[in-house]
Design an enzyme around this catalytic site. Structure first.
Site, PDB file in Angstrom:
ATOM      1  CD  GLU A 225      -6.624   9.010   7.117  1.00  0.00           C
ATOM      2  OE1 GLU A 225      -7.085   7.949   7.576  1.00  0.00           O
ATOM      3  OE2 GLU A 225      -6.925  10.112   7.564  1.00  0.00           O
ATOM      4  CE  LYS A 357      -8.791  13.084  13.915  1.00  0.00           C
ATOM      5  NZ  LYS A 357      -9.553  14.075  13.100  1.00  0.00           N
TER       6      LYS A 357
HETATM    7  C1  2PG Z   1     -10.403  12.449  10.503  1.00  0.00           C
HETATM    8  C2  2PG Z   1      -8.915  12.354  10.259  1.00  0.00           C
HETATM    9  C3  2PG Z   1      -8.423  10.951  10.124  1.00  0.00           C
HETATM   10  P1  2PG Z   1      -7.595  14.410   9.415  1.00  0.00           P
HETATM   11  O1  2PG Z   1     -11.088  13.323   9.966  1.00  0.00           O
HETATM   12  O2  2PG Z   1     -10.915  11.698  11.296  1.00  0.00           O
HETATM   13  O3  2PG Z   1      -9.117  10.240   9.139  1.00  0.00           O
HETATM   14  O4  2PG Z   1      -8.524  13.134   9.153  1.00  0.00           O
HETATM   15  O5  2PG Z   1      -6.407  13.944  10.112  1.00  0.00           O
HETATM   16  O6  2PG Z   1      -7.321  14.991   8.056  1.00  0.00           O
HETATM   17  O7  2PG Z   1      -8.426  15.331  10.264  1.00  0.00           O
HETATM   18 MG    MG Z   2     -12.925  12.684  11.214  1.00  0.00          MG
END
Ligand code: 2PG
Ligand code: MG
Length: 448
Positions: A225, A357
């Site tokens: 990231e 998300k």
């Molecule tokens: C998280 C995300 C973003 P990933 O764990 O919060 O940092 O990571 O998209 O790999 O789940």
């Molecule tokens: Mg996370």
């Protein structure tokens, strides 16, 4: 829908304003890890378009919507099995056919259609990637039909507000070869008055951290990231270096710039046992909680995400009981942007904030439901990008349009991250407050 149809629609109907969907076009493009991903374009009868790109996680919760990948997951397969031709085919075939003729303004009905068409609990048939790219593209097309920016479309008559950024300085866990167990060491500019000032301060901390590591010969690279990938000997060392970087940037730790962690504990813990590889020891739930409480006592930490694994609800509950009055406790893997899980966790007293998300849920309506469930529980909500990203800036518009107050999109480097921070700066110019941040007292750390 074939691209020829797209062209015909655009040219043939020019000048006609209609929010009726003509079709959806999917294509395979590439994400920030160089892996295939799905882009969807929703075209209206008027010829207007809305476009969006599916992101992808690396440290995923087991209850997330599943991306459809061609497979097999094998290093010798093309793109290690990550190709998305099946998901793209679903967009161009079934999804386009089902959505054609629907009113793009009716996001709820469109998302319900997608969910019904998929028919699985985990979105594996059409693919979570096909569904979220389409669902977000629908929102963009609806905004285009209204001739307003997406954030404006989402907040209607309300005034939008810029969120407080949560920005990664060091990356670890699944995003950096597991060199550190903890995944994200982040900064929150708790003393900043505007979105722009929060970015200014973070830019200085990011630069200072890189200089400190380089001078000490501890810089191992850049994590997924964009954060620095350090070679530290244990997790706590990263906290010391982060404070040093804040000070070197001329900021006061805690007062101006505070620390936020995503432990991503499901990556190294299950069944109440947490194996800290970089420290060479294993902790039980109680010891893990004590360790984190020790960090909270010694460092200006205001927010901790996934402090315990997704299967450790009792641990999350105990942790929230002990520190939740002063620290934001965010559920990511355990709650997977699911309204029902948010309501259950709130009733159980596990966590006091949710990471939001969109691709964990699969559609924008379900994402909104999880966000609303958090608001109903008087919880915080952090809109978040994924570790696999693109130039898509939808999450910034969601944060502003929904009034989410907090936004996490990774570090302060690499264009897939900067595209989002920069979009926030553009939006700030059109808001009455000019990017003014929510008052400190409205965050859990402002109430202690
Ligand atoms: C998280 C995300 C973003 P990933 O764990 O919060 O940092 O990571 O998209 O790999 O789940
Ligand atoms: Mg996370």
């Amino acid at each position: 829908m074939a691209s020829g149809d797209l062209t015909r629609g655009r040219l043939g109907m020019t000048g006609i304003r209609s929010s009726e969907i003509a079709g959806v076009h999917g294509r395979r493009i590439w994400d920030s890890r160089g892996r295939p991903t799905v882009e969807a374009e929703v075209e209206l009868r008027s010829g207007l378009l809305g476009r969006s790109i599916a992101p992808a996680g690396a440290s995923t919760g087991s209850g997330e919507a599943v991306d459809r990948r061609d497979g097999p997951r094998d290093a010798t397969a093309a793109f290690a099995g990550f190709d998305v031709t099946g998901a793209v085919g679903a967009v161009n075939g079934e999804i386009s056919a089902a959505l054609a003729g629907m009113d793009v303004a009716d996001q709820t009905a469109i998302d319900a259609t997608l969910v019904e068409l998929d028919g699985t609990r985990d979105r594996s048939r059409l693919g979570g990637n096909a569904m979220i790219a389409t669902s977000m593209a629908v929102a963009h097309a609806a905004a285009a039909a209204e001739d307003v920016p997406l954030w404006r479309h989402l907040c209607g008559s309300e005034n939008g507000a810029l969120p407080l950024p949560e920005i990664q300085i060091f990356g670890g866990g699944a995003h950096a070869g597991r060199r550190l167990d903890v995944q994200d060491f982040m900064c929150i500019a708790v003393g900043a008055e505007t979105f722009g000032q929060a970015l200014d301060w973070t830019a200085e901390v990011y630069r200072a951290a890189g200089e400190l590591l380089a001078d000490a010969g501890r810089l191992a690279g850049i994590a997924d990231e964009g954060g620095w990938w350090p070679s530290f000997d244990d997790n706590e060392e990263a906290l010391h270096w982060l404070i040093r970087a804040i000070e070197r940037a001329g900021l006061e730790p805690g007062e101006q710039m505070a620390v936020s962690l995503d432990i991503a504990a499901s990556e190294f813990g299950s069944n109440g046992r947490y194996t800290l590889a970089c420290e060479g020891r294993a902790l039980d739930t109680g010891e893990m909680i004590e360790k984190l409480e020790g960090w909270i006592a010694r460092f200006p930490i205001v927010s901790i995400e996934d402090p315990l694994a997704e299967d450790d609800l009792q641990g999350l509950r105990t942790f929230t009981e002990r520190v939740g009055h002063a620290v934001q406790v965010i559920g990511d893997d355990a709650l997977v942007t699911n309204a029902k899980l948010v309501r259950e966790a709130a009733a159980a007293g596990a966590c006091n904030a949710v990471l939001v998300k969109p691709n964990q849920a699969g559609t924008l309506s379900e994402t909104r439901a999880a966000f609303d469930a958090a608001a109903a529980a008087d919880w915080g909500a952090v809109i978040s990008a994924r570790s696999g990203e693109s130039e898509d800036v939808t999450v910034v518009h969601l944060a502003v349009g929904w009034g989410a107050k907090q936004l996490k999109v990774g570090s302060f480097a690499r264009s897939e991250r900067m595209a989002k921070w920069n979009e926030g700066l553009r939006i700030a110019e059109s808001l009455p407050g000019g990017g003014e941040l929510p008052p400190r007292a409205s965050f859990p750390w402002g109430r202690r």
